[in-house]
Design an enzyme around this catalytic site. Structure first.
Site, PDB file in Angstrom:
ATOM      1  N   PRO A  49     -16.837 113.809 110.498  1.00 47.39           N
ATOM      2  CA  PRO A  49     -18.300 113.260 110.671  1.00 47.39           C
ATOM      3  C   PRO A  49     -18.326 112.136 109.593  1.00 47.39           C
ATOM      4  O   PRO A  49     -19.193 111.198 109.794  1.00 47.39           O
ATOM      5  CB  PRO A  49     -19.190 114.367 110.331  1.00 47.39           C
ATOM      6  N   CYS A  50     -17.726 112.497 108.352  1.00 49.26           N
ATOM      7  CA  CYS A  50     -17.808 111.220 107.352  1.00 49.26           C
ATOM      8  C   CYS A  50     -17.296 109.961 107.978  1.00 49.26           C
ATOM      9  O   CYS A  50     -17.715 108.829 107.937  1.00 49.26           O
ATOM     10  CB  CYS A  50     -17.084 111.666 106.200  1.00 49.26           C
ATOM     11  N   ARG A  51     -15.960 110.127 108.536  1.00 53.19           N
ATOM     12  CA  ARG A  51     -15.282 108.791 108.983  1.00 53.19           C
ATOM     13  C   ARG A  51     -16.044 108.194 110.184  1.00 53.19           C
ATOM     14  O   ARG A  51     -15.953 107.056 110.383  1.00 53.19           O
ATOM     15  CB  ARG A  51     -13.827 109.355 109.113  1.00 53.19           C
TER      16      ARG A  51
END
Length: 378
Positions: free
Chosen positions: A280-282
């Protein structure tokens, strides 16, 4: 010096005994052979380890030591490339996130790790019962959403309403899970998994709501590593409340140069907590790149703070995602000092700091972040 040596010598048998392997995970996945590998990353009470095993006619075996119940990630790569399976499959890799204890566990499947049956683990069975009660974990929710995306028609992939509906479905499922975790913890004060998951329920819930449930959990769980970590996180919210002065910290950038948050005084800065292993961060990176391009000449900066422990993977992710702002990390993984200061219970997470050093926004993602930046900088 001699006395110190004798003390260390006396302690060494105790240390050795403490590290004696106390769990085994073995099994068979089809009839796979080299180069196929299974990777096991696991942690218990703040310590973590990674291991791997080549498959021989589908069989494998792991042994190791854990201080308490472990949370782990198992990855099956038929090509023997762990990261490709985790990051390069659009969230559809053969990856699972099991919990297990000091047990002898057997895993069997005809085709994949994702469909494998676990036997011999009371802890794993309890984790499955917990999941049935509160709903699928976040990683499973995203896996299922990625599966829907991978089977979308060309027309659906062009339809913004399709993506909005899927995004709403994901958010609704996560919100439902957080609510059910609180309910389950209130009714099951001796549940390890309830305590372990309360930090997840802390997301978008007021700290006092979580504390009310936390205080009713058993003393053993409240004093456990997870319990004490959660207590610190809940109290950290007071430090990072909107309007509070942002706590300063210093970590080294990719070249080993110390960088402090205070270096950004006079600008709006988004302190972005992330990790190379966090899908989700990327997934948020393209939006951050777009916003940075729009506002970097208007007094806006981003300071990326990684909770990675592997420098090579951290640097690789920065390069692959094309991140152009300053990146720092103490490479302590989830024990990152900056994470502790800001009470982060999961990534991605961020804090928007004003030019005078005050926190003016927190956990701003996607359109919410874009709207906030537009309000402040346009």
């Amino acid at each position: 010096m001699k006395l110190k040596f004798l003390i260390l010598a006396a302690l060494s048998p105790i240390v050795a005994a403490a590290q004696k392997p106390n769990f085994t995970i073995s099994g068979k996945i089809g009839n796979l052979n080299k180069p196929a590998k299974i990777y096991l990353d696991y942690g218990s009470d703040g310590s973590g380890k990674s291991d791997s095993c080549e498959l021989v006619n589908g069989t494998f075996k792991f042994t190791g030591y854990i201080a308490n119940i472990a949370s782990g990630r198992m990855t099956l790569s038929r090509e023997g490339i762990r990261d490709k399976e985790i990051y390069g499959t659009g969230g559809l890799g053969d990856v699972i996130y099991p919990s297990f204890g000091k047990e002898n566990i057997q895993i069997n499947s005809a085709d994949s790790l994702y469909n494998a049956k676990w036997t011999g683990s009371k802890v794993y069975d309890e984790s499955i019962a917990f999941i049935k009660a509160v709903g699928p974990p976040v990683m499973t929710i995203h896996h299922n959403a990625n599966f829907i995306l991978s089977h979308a028609t060309p027309e659906q992939k062009k339809d913004t309403l399709f993506f909005k509906a899927l995004d709403k479905q994901v958010n609704d499922m996560q919100a439902s899970r957080r609510a059910k975790i609180l309910e389950f913890a209130g009714k099951n004060p001796n549940s390890y998994f309830a305590m372990h998951s309360l930090s997840e329920a802390n997301y978008r819930n007021k700290p006092e709501v979580i504390l009310a449930v936390f205080n009713k959990m058993s003393e053993k769980l409240r004093l456990s590593y997870d319990g004490q970590s959660l207590y610190k996180l809940l109290n950290a919210d007071k430090v990072t409340a909107i309007g509070s002065a942002a706590p300063n910290f210093t970590q080294k950038d990719v070249n080993g140069k110390p960088v402090s948050l205070s270096d950004y005084k006079g600008k709006y800065v988004l302190v972005e907590f992330w990790a190379s292993w966090c899908s989700p961060c990327r997934a948020e990176s393209p939006n951050l790149l777009k916003q940075y391009a729009i506002y970097k000449d208007k007094g806006f900066e981003i300071l990326g703070v990684s909770v990675d422990s592997d420098k090579a993977k951290w640097l690789e992710a920065i390069k692959k995602d094309g991140l152009t702002w300053t990146q720092v990390s103490d490479l302590k993984g989830w024990e990152s000092e900056a994470r502790k200061v800001y009470g982060i219970s999961g990534v991605p997470a961020n804090f928007l700091i004003s030019p005078d050093g005050k926190i003016v926004g927190a956990h701003l993602m996607g359109e919410v972040l874009n709207k906030k930046l537009n309000e402040l900088l346009n």
